[in-house]
Design a protein around this motif. Structure first.
Motif, mmCIF file in Angstrom:
data_model
loop_
_atom_site.group_PDB
_atom_site.id
_atom_site.type_symbol
_atom_site.label_atom_id
_atom_site.label_comp_id
_atom_site.label_asym_id
_atom_site.label_seq_id
_atom_site.Cartn_x
_atom_site.Cartn_y
_atom_site.Cartn_z
ATOM 1 N N ASP A 1 0.820 -1.221 0.000
ATOM 2 C CA ASP A 1 0.000 0.000 0.000
ATOM 3 C C ASP A 1 0.853 1.269 0.000
ATOM 4 O O ASP A 1 0.341 2.361 -0.286
ATOM 5 N N LEU A 2 2.120 1.156 0.362
ATOM 6 C CA LEU A 2 2.896 2.355 0.697
ATOM 7 C C LEU A 2 3.243 3.236 -0.505
ATOM 8 O O LEU A 2 3.264 4.461 -0.397
ATOM 9 N N GLY A 3 3.492 2.616 -1.646
ATOM 10 C CA GLY A 3 3.883 3.384 -2.834
ATOM 11 C C GLY A 3 2.828 4.411 -3.211
ATOM 12 O O GLY A 3 3.143 5.587 -3.490
ATOM 13 N N ALA A 4 1.575 3.997 -3.178
ATOM 14 C CA ALA A 4 0.492 4.912 -3.558
ATOM 15 C C ALA A 4 0.390 6.072 -2.570
ATOM 16 O O ALA A 4 0.139 7.221 -2.955
ATOM 17 N N VAL A 5 0.618 5.775 -1.281
ATOM 18 C CA VAL A 5 0.547 6.839 -0.259
ATOM 19 C C VAL A 5 1.686 7.843 -0.475
ATOM 20 O O VAL A 5 1.480 9.069 -0.429
ATOM 21 N N ALA A 6 2.885 7.330 -0.741
ATOM 22 C CA ALA A 6 4.031 8.216 -0.980
ATOM 23 C C ALA A 6 3.806 9.060 -2.233
ATOM 24 O O ALA A 6 4.140 10.256 -2.262
ATOM 25 N N SER A 7 3.210 8.470 -3.218
ATOM 26 C CA SER A 7 3.003 9.211 -4.456
ATOM 27 C C SER A 7 1.908 10.273 -4.252
ATOM 28 O O SER A 7 1.960 11.360 -4.833
ATOM 29 N N HIS A 8 0.918 9.998 -3.386
ATOM 30 C CA HIS A 8 -0.076 11.015 -3.025
ATOM 31 C C HIS A 8 0.599 12.198 -2.338
ATOM 32 O O HIS A 8 0.327 13.365 -2.648
ATOM 33 N N ALA B 1 3.616 13.144 -2.714
ATOM 34 C CA ALA B 1 4.390 13.874 -3.725
ATOM 35 C C ALA B 1 3.502 14.848 -4.501
ATOM 36 O O ALA B 1 3.923 15.973 -4.814
ATOM 37 N N ALA B 2 2.266 14.442 -4.777
ATOM 38 C CA ALA B 2 1.351 15.324 -5.516
ATOM 39 C C ALA B 2 1.043 16.583 -4.703
ATOM 40 O O ALA B 2 1.047 17.702 -5.224
ATOM 41 N N GLN B 3 0.826 16.416 -3.404
ATOM 42 C CA GLN B 3 0.536 17.562 -2.534
ATOM 43 C C GLN B 3 1.780 18.437 -2.384
ATOM 44 O O GLN B 3 1.694 19.669 -2.383
ATOM 45 N N LEU B 4 2.955 17.801 -2.279
ATOM 46 C CA LEU B 4 4.204 18.548 -2.127
ATOM 47 C C LEU B 4 4.427 19.445 -3.330
ATOM 48 O O LEU B 4 4.907 20.573 -3.200
ATOM 49 N N GLU B 5 4.068 18.949 -4.488
ATOM 50 C CA GLU B 5 4.266 19.711 -5.718
ATOM 51 C C GLU B 5 3.402 20.967 -5.697
ATOM 52 O O GLU B 5 3.856 22.055 -6.058
ATOM 53 N N VAL B 6 2.152 20.825 -5.254
ATOM 54 C CA VAL B 6 1.249 21.984 -5.217
ATOM 55 C C VAL B 6 1.688 22.982 -4.151
ATOM 56 O O VAL B 6 1.718 24.187 -4.377
ATOM 57 N N ARG B 7 2.054 22.500 -2.965
ATOM 58 C CA ARG B 7 2.294 23.400 -1.825
ATOM 59 C C ARG B 7 3.773 23.722 -1.599
ATOM 60 O O ARG B 7 4.098 24.466 -0.684
ATOM 61 N N ARG B 8 4.657 23.114 -2.393
ATOM 62 C CA ARG B 8 6.109 23.374 -2.290
ATOM 63 C C ARG B 8 6.624 23.248 -0.851
ATOM 64 O O ARG B 8 7.159 24.191 -0.274
ATOM 65 N N ILE B 9 6.399 22.091 -0.271
ATOM 66 C CA ILE B 9 6.839 21.824 1.101
ATOM 67 C C ILE B 9 8.244 21.215 1.067
ATOM 68 O O ILE B 9 8.436 20.156 0.469
ATOM 69 N N PRO B 10 9.224 21.886 1.687
ATOM 70 C CA PRO B 10 10.581 21.345 1.636
ATOM 71 C C PRO B 10 10.756 20.204 2.649
ATOM 72 O O PRO B 10 9.892 19.986 3.503
ATOM 73 N N LEU C 1 8.397 7.584 1.394
ATOM 74 C CA LEU C 1 8.354 6.121 1.408
ATOM 75 C C LEU C 1 9.182 5.565 2.567
ATOM 76 O O LEU C 1 8.784 4.592 3.227
ATOM 77 N N GLU C 2 10.311 6.191 2.821
ATOM 78 C CA GLU C 2 11.172 5.776 3.933
ATOM 79 C C GLU C 2 10.414 5.882 5.272
ATOM 80 O O GLU C 2 10.434 4.964 6.098
ATOM 81 N N ILE C 3 9.744 7.019 5.465
ATOM 82 C CA ILE C 3 8.990 7.220 6.718
ATOM 83 C C ILE C 3 7.857 6.196 6.826
ATOM 84 O O ILE C 3 7.630 5.609 7.890
ATOM 85 N N LEU C 4 7.173 5.980 5.715
ATOM 86 C CA LEU C 4 6.054 5.030 5.713
ATOM 87 C C LEU C 4 6.547 3.610 6.026
ATOM 88 O O LEU C 4 5.908 2.880 6.790
ATOM 89 N N LYS C 5 7.670 3.241 5.447
ATOM 90 C CA LYS C 5 8.200 1.871 5.670
ATOM 91 C C LYS C 5 8.559 1.672 7.134
ATOM 92 O O LYS C 5 8.293 0.643 7.728
ATOM 93 N N ARG C 6 9.185 2.701 7.685
ATOM 94 C CA ARG C 6 9.552 2.604 9.093
ATOM 95 C C ARG C 6 8.309 2.534 9.997
ATOM 96 O O ARG C 6 8.386 2.033 11.127
ATOM 97 N N ALA C 7 7.202 3.062 9.509
ATOM 98 C CA ALA C 7 5.965 3.101 10.319
ATOM 99 C C ALA C 7 5.161 1.800 10.204
ATOM 100 O O ALA C 7 4.131 1.665 10.860
ATOM 101 N N LEU C 8 5.615 0.901 9.360
ATOM 102 C CA LEU C 8 4.832 -0.354 9.157
ATOM 103 C C LEU C 8 4.720 -1.182 10.436
ATOM 104 O O LEU C 8 5.668 -1.282 11.195
#
Lengths: 384, 384
Positions: B351-358, B360-369, B377-384
């Motif tokens: 499930d994690l790839g889709a969440v990370a890619s979501h 990324a879409a928000q980061l692109e709009v809001r320019r969050i560094p 994906l790294e954070i999500l994997k560690r949270a499993l």
């Protein structure tokens, strides 16, 4: 927490370029502007020139009203009201410290009523509307630039009274901390003492339960005030430290500091108003001279919150004695070099009766519990 | 402190009798009112009936718009916009938690533009005006009842995006804590976690200097949130504790909490939006499952503020190791009984790839560094 209404509508534009917004903010409010300021510093510092330059060619007309003095006078307010009426002013800009801003507030409400503006202060009339006001603070401490209070001295009656009303909130505050970098040392300290007392009085006098957030807010604000003031004394030109001092003093007197506390009272302030109504004393100096005595006389009544204040604000770890807090407050005042007694301010026992009787007059109007003329005299005597 | 504009124009009427002001406040704003609420609880609890009774005979017409679900949908907002247009609504009343209020905000801005309301969320349009909004919160946590943010899920695109604008501040918030006394335990906890993350994210990500006041404000708010939530779990019906929780969660997301902090970012929130956009997960549960991992992955970057947070919020006296703070946060979450991992939420590695890619879409709009798809994906994997 007690029921409350939290409404703090002022727009605070904070930082180095704050003044650049004057033209835009004024245009939305009105084109005929009463410019209220003090005696010399706004002209000498070049701030007055900067403001006229900013508005040059904007179609905004400035009507000058200068000369407001510390502990501002009712007669000055009356002159300002006449000036604003004659010139059909639509809005007011106040440039200065608390005295200038309080004068501008009194004009903003007084210009729209037929009765004497003093009737707001003596509790006979309430405010229904006011001219929009923009404040440009040049000193930190009073908080008047973003709150809804004002204090005026009636020169004829010899009374100094405070009054607050939601129609007295400024519309906009243009807060550039660099304008406060040249405030003299004593005024910097007095501003800190004023703001600090505004934290302490509601903190001690509230009877509400479930107010941990507010207690922490007031403790945090007090700690920041003390640190920032100490920093400014060492490094008066620091923009960062002046920012911290200006912002924390605004917060000390913002409506957030008393939200949910229910009825609180400011008997220390009321007592001080008697001092500076009858003697040429800066407000912060009067507060400093009274503070230790005021706390000592309330030691039993406020034992628990006084102890907690010491623990949290002065890091008196585990100290259960409220007297340790009072010692810490005294030590702070001593380190700041303020007057520590009424004697230091040149008062003698003969002066005290009139000050106590002034407090009694204000108590009658504002119905402040926990203080009467006899108790006021007791606190004053101990402060000699 | 960085330059900032502090303007929080909402009028908060707080306490037991808050609802009694509805008629008066509405009359000043408009007579044709869209009443937005959720699925069942407002009717079941009798609150809906109380509101209609209050307005009975007032000449105010209520146009009903019910059925907003948790993680509210773009399609629901569109239906609300149509309903408000057909009925020529002049104002909106939102009764519910964050989902209902966010939906009402999106309607309030969307009803006045010709384009799809989603264009606010994807960064293609900005808000210029909105219908006046009155909020009546029935749960503590989101802070939406008094702030200017909203989060909506686009059902078709599978995207959950947030957006904030000064025109989205409610005009009035009628905040009666007794309406939150019946909130289920898990929602009480999730509200706390949400507000807590809103304190922690700006606290860790600011780069401003001279912000002692703000640090203390955020620490105090977090402490109060934790205490009040623990209290509410033991004593769910306590008006005093519910008041503390509602007020501190409002403060956690009020503009005061970030004033002067400069650019701050909410990458934990952005990450969580991917979870609850793609899975039926309560927002607070998603935050809880990610929090420890998010902190651990930022341990080096935020070493100093993470340590200070531990010292001040969790009383880790003198502990210099940021890992002690993370342990304390984990211990808090454990004691609250929330999901502690993505596994607890039923997710697997696929499930994690889709969440990370979501994200990324928000980061692109809001320019969050500080966050990209790989890091997400790294954070999500560690949270499993």
């Amino acid at each position: 927490m007690e029921n409350f209404v939290y409404h703090h509508p002022v727009k605070i534009i904070f930082g180095r370029q704050a003044l650049d917004q004057l033209n835009k903010e004024l245009t939305a409010l009105g084109r005929r502007v009463l410019l209220v300021y003090g005696q010399n510093s706004a002209v000498r510092s070049g701030l007055h020139g900067r403001i006229t330059d900013l508005l040059n060619g904007s179609g905004i007309e400035l009507i000058e009203f200068a000369g407001v003095r510390p502990n501002p006078l009712h007669s000055t307010v009356q002159q300002g009201i006449l000036r604003a009426r004659e010139a059909h002013c639509e809005t007011i800009v106040a440039v200065g410290g608390g005295s200038v801003i309080d004068t501008a507030k009194a004009i903003s409400a007084g210009v729209l009523v037929a009765h004497d503006v003093w009737q707001f202060f003596n509790g006979k009339k309430s405010v229904r509307q006011s001219l929009p006001l923009i404040t440009i603070p040049t000193a930190a401490g009073s908080g008047s630039e973003t709150n809804h209070g004002m204090v005026i001295t009636h020169d004829e009656h010899g009374l100094k009274f405070g009054f607050a009303h939601r129609h007295l909130y400024p519309r906009v505050c243009l807060a550039d901390p660099s304008l406060t970098c040249t405030v003299p040392t004593d005024q910097t300290i007095y501003g800190c003492v004023d703001a600090l007392c505004h934290c302490l009085e509601p903190y001690l006098t509230t009877k509400a339960a479930g107010i941990e957030f507010q207690r922490r807010f007031l403790e945090s604000t007090a700690q920041t005030l003390i640190e920032a003031t100490r920093g400014c004394l060492e490094n008066p030109g620091s923009f960062t430290l002046r920012s911290a001092l200006l912002w924390s003093s605004m917060m000390a007197m913002s409506p957030i500091s008393t939200a949910g506390l229910g009825r609180v009272y400011h008997s220390l302030h009321v007592l001080e108003h008697g001092l500076s109504a009858l003697h040429e004393i800066p407000h912060g100096a009067g507060l400093a001279a009274l503070l230790t005595s005021w706390l000592t006389c309330h030691l039993e009544q406020f034992r628990v919150p006084i102890s907690r204040w010491g623990e949290k604000v002065f890091d008196l770890g585990g100290a259960e004695k409220p007297s340790a807090t009072i010692d810490a407050v005294h030590g702070l005042l001593e380190s700041l070099g303020v007057p520590l007694s009424l004697g230091d301010l040149g008062l003698t026992e003969q002066d005290l009766g009139a000050v106590a009787s002034h407090a009694a007059a204000q108590l009658e109007v504002r119905r402040i519990p926990g203080l009467d003329e006899a108790r006021a005299l007791e606190i004053l005597k101990r402060a000699l």
